[in-house]
Scaffold this motif. Structure first.
Motif, PDB file in Angstrom:
ATOM      1  N   ILE A 625       4.135  24.358 -11.593  1.00 44.77           N
ATOM      2  CA  ILE A 625       4.265  24.948 -12.922  1.00 44.77           C
ATOM      3  C   ILE A 625       4.982  26.279 -12.728  1.00 44.77           C
ATOM      4  CG2 ILE A 625       3.077  25.857 -14.944  1.00 44.77           C
ATOM      5  CD1 ILE A 625       0.770  23.983 -14.344  1.00 44.77           C
ATOM      6  N   ARG A 626       6.087  26.451 -13.457  1.00 46.15           N
ATOM      7  CA  ARG A 626       6.887  27.670 -13.309  1.00 46.15           C
ATOM      8  C   ARG A 626       6.601  28.609 -14.482  1.00 46.15           C
ATOM      9  NH1 ARG A 626      11.300  25.346 -12.962  1.00 46.15           N
ATOM     10  NH2 ARG A 626      11.214  25.135 -10.709  1.00 46.15           N
ATOM     11  N   TYR A 627       6.178  29.822 -14.160  1.00 48.05           N
ATOM     12  CA  TYR A 627       5.879  30.836 -15.161  1.00 48.05           C
ATOM     13  C   TYR A 627       6.950  31.917 -15.065  1.00 48.05           C
ATOM     14  CZ  TYR A 627       1.218  28.673 -14.948  1.00 48.05           C
ATOM     15  OH  TYR A 627       0.157  27.794 -14.961  1.00 48.05           O
ATOM     16  N   LEU A 628       7.614  32.195 -16.170  1.00 48.53           N
ATOM     17  CA  LEU A 628       8.643  33.226 -16.163  1.00 48.53           C
ATOM     18  C   LEU A 628       8.034  34.599 -15.942  1.00 48.53           C
ATOM     19  CD1 LEU A 628      10.900  32.010 -19.110  1.00 48.53           C
ATOM     20  CD2 LEU A 628      11.268  31.684 -16.656  1.00 48.53           C
ATOM     21  N   ASN A 629       8.851  35.533 -15.514  1.00 50.34           N
ATOM     22  CA  ASN A 629       8.370  36.884 -15.217  1.00 50.34           C
ATOM     23  C   ASN A 629       7.820  37.603 -16.446  1.00 50.34           C
ATOM     24  OD1 ASN A 629      10.677  38.796 -16.355  1.00 50.34           O
ATOM     25  ND2 ASN A 629      11.682  37.070 -15.364  1.00 50.34           N
ATOM     26  N   THR A 630       8.117  37.087 -17.621  1.00 45.04           N
ATOM     27  CA  THR A 630       7.620  37.678 -18.863  1.00 45.04           C
ATOM     28  C   THR A 630       6.243  37.165 -19.266  1.00 45.04           C
ATOM     29  OG1 THR A 630       8.866  35.971 -20.052  1.00 45.04           O
ATOM     30  CG2 THR A 630       9.930  38.118 -19.770  1.00 45.04           C
ATOM     31  N   LYS A 669      -5.498  29.584  -9.581  1.00 43.55           N
ATOM     32  CA  LYS A 669      -6.120  28.545  -8.765  1.00 43.55           C
ATOM     33  C   LYS A 669      -5.046  27.507  -8.464  1.00 43.55           C
ATOM     34  CE  LYS A 669     -10.960  28.948 -10.213  1.00 43.55           C
ATOM     35  NZ  LYS A 669     -12.119  28.221 -10.803  1.00 43.55           N
ATOM     36  N   GLY A 670      -4.942  27.097  -7.221  1.00 43.29           N
ATOM     37  CA  GLY A 670      -3.930  26.126  -6.846  1.00 43.29           C
ATOM     38  C   GLY A 670      -3.812  26.016  -5.345  1.00 43.29           C
ATOM     39  N   GLU A 671      -3.071  25.012  -4.896  1.00 42.48           N
ATOM     40  CA  GLU A 671      -2.882  24.785  -3.468  1.00 42.48           C
ATOM     41  C   GLU A 671      -1.775  25.643  -2.878  1.00 42.48           C
ATOM     42  OE1 GLU A 671      -2.243  20.701  -2.612  1.00 42.48           O
ATOM     43  OE2 GLU A 671      -4.194  20.040  -3.381  1.00 42.48           O
ATOM     44  N   ALA A 672      -0.824  26.084  -3.726  1.00 40.17           N
ATOM     45  CA  ALA A 672       0.321  26.840  -3.227  1.00 40.17           C
ATOM     46  C   ALA A 672       0.899  27.675  -4.358  1.00 40.17           C
ATOM     47  CB  ALA A 672       1.389  25.899  -2.663  1.00 40.17           C
ATOM     48  N   ALA A 673       1.643  28.712  -3.979  1.00 38.72           N
ATOM     49  CA  ALA A 673       2.311  29.554  -4.967  1.00 38.72           C
ATOM     50  C   ALA A 673       3.546  30.179  -4.335  1.00 38.72           C
ATOM     51  CB  ALA A 673       1.377  30.636  -5.494  1.00 38.72           C
ATOM     52  N   SER A 674       4.521  30.491  -5.188  1.00 40.89           N
ATOM     53  CA  SER A 674       5.747  31.152  -4.753  1.00 40.89           C
ATOM     54  C   SER A 674       6.133  32.216  -5.766  1.00 40.89           C
ATOM     55  CB  SER A 674       6.904  30.152  -4.623  1.00 40.89           C
ATOM     56  OG  SER A 674       6.668  29.208  -3.609  1.00 40.89           O
ATOM     57  N   ILE A 675       6.694  33.304  -5.268  1.00 43.08           N
ATOM     58  CA  ILE A 675       7.339  34.299  -6.121  1.00 43.08           C
ATOM     59  C   ILE A 675       8.836  34.077  -6.005  1.00 43.08           C
ATOM     60  CG2 ILE A 675       7.742  36.742  -6.550  1.00 43.08           C
ATOM     61  CD1 ILE A 675       5.014  37.318  -5.306  1.00 43.08           C
ATOM     62  N   VAL A 676       9.483  33.790  -7.140  1.00 40.66           N
ATOM     63  CA  VAL A 676      10.903  33.444  -7.152  1.00 40.66           C
ATOM     64  C   VAL A 676      11.692  34.615  -7.709  1.00 40.66           C
ATOM     65  CG1 VAL A 676      12.630  31.828  -8.038  1.00 40.66           C
ATOM     66  CG2 VAL A 676      10.342  31.008  -7.439  1.00 40.66           C
ATOM     67  N   ARG A 708      17.308  32.328  -7.650  1.00 42.22           N
ATOM     68  CA  ARG A 708      16.169  31.405  -7.681  1.00 42.22           C
ATOM     69  C   ARG A 708      15.613  31.162  -6.280  1.00 42.22           C
ATOM     70  NH1 ARG A 708      18.023  27.063 -12.386  1.00 42.22           N
ATOM     71  NH2 ARG A 708      19.337  28.504 -13.551  1.00 42.22           N
ATOM     72  N   LYS A 709      15.560  32.217  -5.477  1.00 42.92           N
ATOM     73  CA  LYS A 709      15.061  32.120  -4.113  1.00 42.92           C
ATOM     74  C   LYS A 709      13.559  32.414  -4.079  1.00 42.92           C
ATOM     75  CE  LYS A 709      19.121  31.389  -2.326  1.00 42.92           C
ATOM     76  NZ  LYS A 709      19.484  30.045  -1.839  1.00 42.92           N
ATOM     77  N   SER A 710      12.865  31.712  -3.196  1.00 44.54           N
ATOM     78  CA  SER A 710      11.454  31.997  -2.981  1.00 44.54           C
ATOM     79  C   SER A 710      11.348  33.236  -2.100  1.00 44.54           C
ATOM     80  CB  SER A 710      10.758  30.804  -2.317  1.00 44.54           C
ATOM     81  OG  SER A 710       9.406  31.100  -2.077  1.00 44.54           O
ATOM     82  N   LEU A 711      10.954  34.360  -2.695  1.00 51.17           N
ATOM     83  CA  LEU A 711      10.847  35.607  -1.950  1.00 51.17           C
ATOM     84  C   LEU A 711       9.587  35.633  -1.091  1.00 51.17           C
ATOM     85  CD1 LEU A 711      11.834  38.089  -4.817  1.00 51.17           C
ATOM     86  CD2 LEU A 711      13.337  36.934  -3.164  1.00 51.17           C
ATOM     87  N   TYR A 712       8.560  34.944  -1.557  1.00 51.76           N
ATOM     88  CA  TYR A 712       7.314  34.821  -0.803  1.00 51.76           C
ATOM     89  C   TYR A 712       6.634  33.539  -1.254  1.00 51.76           C
ATOM     90  CZ  TYR A 712       2.416  35.360   0.478  1.00 51.76           C
ATOM     91  OH  TYR A 712       1.155  35.139   0.972  1.00 51.76           O
ATOM     92  N   ASN A 745      12.025  36.729 -10.930  1.00 47.20           N
ATOM     93  CA  ASN A 745      12.450  35.743 -11.917  1.00 47.20           C
ATOM     94  C   ASN A 745      11.282  34.917 -12.448  1.00 47.20           C
ATOM     95  OD1 ASN A 745      14.999  33.072 -11.862  1.00 47.20           O
ATOM     96  ND2 ASN A 745      13.992  34.104 -13.543  1.00 47.20           N
ATOM     97  N   ALA A 746      10.417  34.452 -11.533  1.00 48.34           N
ATOM     98  CA  ALA A 746       9.340  33.555 -11.958  1.00 48.34           C
ATOM     99  C   ALA A 746       8.284  33.476 -10.866  1.00 48.34           C
ATOM    100  CB  ALA A 746       9.895  32.164 -12.259  1.00 48.34           C
ATOM    101  N   VAL A 747       7.162  32.868 -11.231  1.00 51.17           N
ATOM    102  CA  VAL A 747       6.103  32.516 -10.294  1.00 51.17           C
ATOM    103  C   VAL A 747       5.854  31.024 -10.427  1.00 51.17           C
ATOM    104  CG1 VAL A 747       3.620  32.709  -9.874  1.00 51.17           C
ATOM    105  CG2 VAL A 747       4.994  34.772 -10.204  1.00 51.17           C
ATOM    106  N   GLU A 748       5.708  30.343  -9.291  1.00 43.30           N
ATOM    107  CA  GLU A 748       5.430  28.904  -9.298  1.00 43.30           C
ATOM    108  C   GLU A 748       4.066  28.650  -8.668  1.00 43.30           C
ATOM    109  OE1 GLU A 748      10.095  27.467  -8.856  1.00 43.30           O
ATOM    110  OE2 GLU A 748       8.695  27.143  -7.196  1.00 43.30           O
TER     111      GLU A 748
END
Length: 756
Positions: A625-630, A669-676, A708-712, A745-748
Motif C-alpha cells: 500500500i503506497r501512502y503519499l507524503n501528504t 503494522k506490516g511485514e515490510a516498509a519502504s521510504i520512497v 521513486r527510489k527506496s531510500l530506506y 515521495n511516499a511510504v510503502e
C-alpha cells in the motif's frame, strides 16, 4: 451602494457578436488511451458515454487521434498502419477503435488526425501521401470513419509548406478526401503559420485553421487573418490541486478567447489510461488505469469542462462585449444564433468572492445556474426569472458557474458500476488465446517497438512477437527518443512476486528480456527503471537495474526457433533468476521496492508465450500500500517545504527539507516498509531510526537524479506488532552534493497499513 459592490455587469442584449465557437475536444495519442480498450465492456462503455455522450458527462465535441508510427511520443507508442511501402494493417492500435465508439455515441463528433513520428520507409512526399491516404481509406473502409480535419505535418515539429500545398491538398482532392480541412501547424512556439500564410496565397487557401499549443494569446496577424484560431493542444487538469488543476484549465479556456480569440480547445490527454510510471502522468479528467478490476475515477476537472460543453455547441457565437477576465477569473458569454439561447461561464479562482450582474435580454425565459466547487460538482444551484430583473449573484472563492437559458443538462454519474477494488489479482496467466492477429494483449502497454499477436506456425495458436526490425526503426518525435522495445504490464503496487515467460529468438541475434519492479520510465531512450534480465543470443546474461548492470554470467548459446523458460522472483531485497528451471543467480538490492513487470526485446522479431505472474508462495503478500507524503498518518516536525509538480514522482508530490533536525515519522503494522523518495545532485543525509534504535545514515546524493527510489527499507517484521520508523534530516551532505536536501515521495507498507 449595492452597484458599487458589483465587480462586473454583463449585458448580452446589445453585445457585439464575435467569433464562432468550434468546440472542446480531447486527444488520444502517446500511448495514453491504451488501457481503456482493456476494460470490461460495461465499464468501457460507461467511460465512453461519460466522455462523449451529449448532455451527460464531459460531452466532448472533438476527437483528435494519432497517426501511428511505432515511436514513443510521450507515454507509449501508437502502432503504425504501414511499416513499409508494401505493409498495411489499419487494425493495429487503438486510436481508431476509440474514434469508432465515440462516433457511435455522438454522430456529430468532429474527427481530427495528426502525426507525431515518421516511419523510416517514408523518403519523399509521394511516400508520405501514401501513408496519409491509406490511413484515411482504412479508417473509412474498416471503421466507417470520415475525418473532418487533418494536421498536414509533424506535431510540434517541422512544417513543410511545399508538401502541404503541392502534394497533400491535390492528393486529398484527387482521392476523394477534398472535404477534409487542414489545421496547421500545431506549433509550440508561436503563430509562424499566420505570418507565412499572410504572404502566401496558396498556403492561405490550403489551411482552414491555425493551431498552436499551450498559450492563450495570439498575434494581431493571426487575429485579422480570417482563419479560425485553435488551441489545438493544451493542458488537461493536474490532479494534485483543484485550484491549480481543474479551475486552472477552466480559466485557460476562458483566456484563450478573451486574450487570443481562439475558438477550440483540445485537452491532452483525452483521459489517463496509461500506466502511472510513464511520463506526464497524473494529468487528466478521468483516470482509467485499472482495467483488470473495472475501477476508474472521475476528476473534478471533468465537471469543470462540462460547464462549457453541456451549455454550448459548435456553431454558437461568442458575445465579445460580454466576455472578460481578471487575474484570478473571468467569464465568457455565447449565444445560439438560431434559438437565441444564452450561456455564460463565470470562474473565480481566487480567495475572495466576486459579485456579478447579468442581463441576458431573454425576459421570457428562466435562467438556470449550475455550480462546481472542489467538493460539490456540477449541481443545479438556482433558477431565476429574467422578468424579475437583472440577476445578481456572488461567485464564491474557487468555484465555476454556468448561467444559462438552456435545459437538458445531466450529471451522468448516477448509475455507474465503478468497482472499489484496484488490486491486480494473482496468480495471473496469459496464453494469448483471447485475441486476434495484429492485436495487442490485454494490459500490455508498449513503450518501444510493437508487441503484437500473431499465429504460431507450429500449432496455429497465438503467440506474442515484437514486430519492428532494426531496418525499420522509425524516426522519433521532436521531443522524445524511443527506447529499445519493451512493454509494461501489471500493477505498480506489485512488490513480492514471481514472473515467468517462455521466449524464442527468431534469429541468432540480439537479446530477449524479462523485468520486474518497474517503478519509473523516463522521457528518453533509456530502458525502464527496474530490475530486468537480459539474455543475449550468445548465452551471456545480465541483471540490469535500469541502464546499469548489476551482474553478468554465461550459459549456452540460444538456438533460434527453440523455446526457453525465463523466470524472475522478487522477495524483499532478494532477486532470483532462472533459465529453463535452473537458477542463474541470487542477488541482493533494495533501491527499487515495487512496480510493474515488463517484456523486453532487441529490434528483432523475438517471441513470447505462456506469461505467468504468481505470489512467491500461495499465502505470501504480493502488494504494497503506497501512502503519499501528504498522508495525515505521516508526522512531520521542523522545517519542511513542498517540491510539487514533477511528473517523474508519484502523484507529482514531494516533501523537502535540508534543515538539521527536521523529522518525519510514522507507525504501522506490516511485514515490510519502504521510504520512497528522490536521489539527486543536491541530496543530503538523513538518519533512520527503527523503534527508537538508530539504524544508520542514508546519503541521498547521486550525480544523476533517481526518481521513486527506496531510500530506506526494512523487511521481516512481525505483522502483528506495531512498528515506528523515524527519519531525521542531518543538514549535512556528500562533498560533491550541491545542498543538504532530502526529498520524500511516499511510504510503502507490505501486509499491513499505517496507523493514525
Amino acid at each position: 451602494m449595492e452597484d458599487q459592490k458589483i465587480v462586473s455587469k454583463i449585458t448580452c442584449a446589445d453585445a457585439k457578436p464575435g467569433r464562432t465557437f468550434e468546440g472542446i475536444g480531447g486527444i488520444t495519442s502517446n500511448g495514453m488511451s491504451k488501457l481503456l480498450m482493456d476494460y470490461p465492456e460495461q465499464q468501457r462503455n460507461e467511460i465512453m458515454d461519460l466522455l462523449f455522450k451529449p448532455m451527460y458527462g464531459v460531452s466532448l465535441q472533438h476527437l483528435k487521434v494519432e497517426l501511428g508510427s511505432d515511436v514513443n511520443t510521450s507515454a507509449g507508442t501508437e502502432p503504425s498502419h504501414m511499416r513499409s511501402r508494401a505493409d498495411f494493417d489499419i487494425t493495429r492500435g487503438y486510436g481508431l477503435p476509440i474514434a469508432k465508439l465515440a462516433k457511435e455515441i455522438n454522430p456529430a463528433l468532429l474527427l481530427d488526425a495528426l502525426r507525431w513520428g515518421t516511419p523510416l520507409w517514408i523518403q519523399n512526399d509521394e511516400d508520405k501521401l501514401a501513408y496519409y491516404l491509406n490511413f484515411l481509406r482504412g479508417a473509412k473502409d474498416e471503421y466507417g470513419l470520415e475525418f473532418d480535419f487533418l494536421g498536414p505535418d509533424i506535431n510540434e515539429g517541422a512544417f513543410s509548406r511545399d508538401w502541404t500545398v503541392n502534394t497533400l491538398v491535390p492528393g486529398l482532392k484527387r482521392e476523394g478526401f477534398g472535404h477534409i480541412k487542414l489545421v496547421a501547424d500545431d506549433s509550440d512556439h508561436g503563430w509562424d503559420i499566420a505570418d507565412h500564410a499572410a504572404e502566401d496565397p496558396e498556403l492561405f487557401e490550403a489551411v482552414h485553421a491555425y493551431g498552436v499549443h499551450y498559450r492563450q494569446d495570439s498575434t494581431e496577424t493571426a487575429k485579422v487573418s480570417g482563419r479560425s484560431l485553435w488551441l489545438s493542444e493544451d493542458l488537461a487538469p493536474f490532479r494534485h490541486s483543484f485550484s491549480r488543476g481543474a479551475l486552472h484549465i477552466g480559466k485557460r479556456i476562458i483566456d484563450m478567447y478573451v486574450d487570443g480569440k481562439m475558438v477550440k480547445y483540445e485537452l491532452h490527454p483525452l483521459l489517463e489510461a496509461e500506466y502511472e510510471n510513464t511520463p506526464f502522468n497524473y494529468k487528466g479528467i478521468l483516470v482509467a488505469t485499472w482495467p483488470w478490476s473495472g475501477h476508474y475515477r472521475i476528476d473534478p476537472g471533468f465537471w469543470v469542462i462540462a460547464h462549457f460543453t453541456q451549455f454550448m455547441q459548435p456553431g454558437w457565437i461568442y458575445l465579445d462585449d460580454a466576455c472578460g477576465q481578471s487575474e484570478t477569473g473571468g467569464y465568457v458569454t455565447l449565444t445560439d444564433p438560431n434559438t437565441k439561447d444564452i450561456s455564460i461561464v463565470v470562474l473565480n479562482n481566487g480567495p475572495a468572492s466576486c459579485r456579478y450582474q447579468f442581463d441576458t435580454g431573454n425576459t421570457d425565459r428562466k435562467l438556470y445556474i449550475w455550480k462546481t466547487t472542489e467538493h460539490s460538482h456540477f449541481q443545479l444551484a438556482a433558477t431565476h426569472l429574467e422578468s424579475d430583473g437583472p440577476y445578481r449573484f456572488t461567485a464564491e472563492p474557487f468555484a465555476i458557474y454556468t448561467i444559462t437559458t438552456t435545459t437538458g443538462q445531466r450529471k451522468g454519474d448516477e448509475e455507474l458500476s465503478i468497482t472499489a477494488e484496484t488490486t491486480f489479482p494473482l496468480p495471473y496467466r496469459d496464453d494469448f488465446t483471447d485475441g486476434r492477429p495484429s492485436g495487442n494483449p490485454k494490459y500490455l502497454s508498449d513503450q518501444g517497438g510493437a508487441f503484437e499477436l500473431e499465429l504460431n506456425s507450429d500449432d496455429g495458436g497465438l503467440i506474442l512477437r515484437q514486430q519492428v526490425r532494426e531496418e525499420q526503426i522509425p524516426i522519433d518525435w521532436t521531443y522524445r527518443r524511443t527506447p529499445e522495445p519493451y512493454t509494461l504490464f501489471g500493477s505498480l503496487e506489485w512488490t513480492n512476486y514471481r514472473l515467468s515467460v517462455e521466449v524464442q529468438l527468431e534469429q541468432h541475434s540480439g537479446y530477449i528480456g524479462l523485468g520486474g519492479r518497474i517503478s519509473y520510465t523516463s522521457k528518453s531512450n533509456e530502458p525502464p527503471e527496474g530490475y530486468w534480465l537480459r539474455m543475449r543470443h550468445t548465452g551471456r546474461y545480465e541483471l540490469m537495474k535500469g541502464k546499469y548492470p548489476l551482474l553478468q554470467g554465461d550459459t549456452t548459446a540460444l538456438n533460434p526457433e527453440a523455446w526457453y523458460a525465463l523466470e524472475l522472483a522478487f522477495e524483499g531485497k532478494t532477486i532470483k533468476a532462472y533459465w529453463n528451471g535452473e537458477q542463474l543467480f541470487e542477488h541482493i538490492d533494495s533501491e527499487i521496492s515495487s512496480g510493474h513487470a515488463a517484456l523486453l526485446s532487441s529490434y528483432h522479431r523475438h517471441a513470447f508465450r505462456s506469461l505467468r505472474v504468481e505470489p512467491i508462495t500461495e499465502s505470501a503478500p504480493v502488494d504494497c500500500i503506497r501512502y503519499l507524503n501528504t498522508n495525515a498518518a505521516l508526522h512531520y516536525s521542523g522545517d519542511w517545504g513542498r517540491a510539487d509538480g514533477d511528473w517523474n514522482v508519484y502523484a507529482r508530490t514531494l516533501a523537502k527539507s535540508g534543515v538539521a533536525g527536521a523529522e518525519m515519522s510514522f507507525r504501522f503494522k506490516g511485514e515490510a516498509a519502504s521510504i520512497v523518495g528522490k536521489t539527486c545532485a543536491d541530496g543530503g543525509f538523513f538518519d533512520i531510526y527503527l523503534n527508537g534504535t538508530y539504524q544508520g545514515t542514508v546519503d541521498t546524493y547521486r550525480p544523476q537524479t533517481g526518481f521513486r527510489k527506496s531510500l530506506y527499507s526494512v523487511n521481516g517484521l512481525d505483522p502483528d506488532a506495531e512498528t515506528e520508523i523515524k527519519l531525521v534530516v542531518k543538514g549535512m551532505k556528500h562533498p560533491e552534493s550541491a545542498d543538504t536536501s532530502v526529498y520524500l515521495n511516499a511510504v510503502e507498507v507490505v501486509a499491513g497499513q499505517l496507523l493514525t
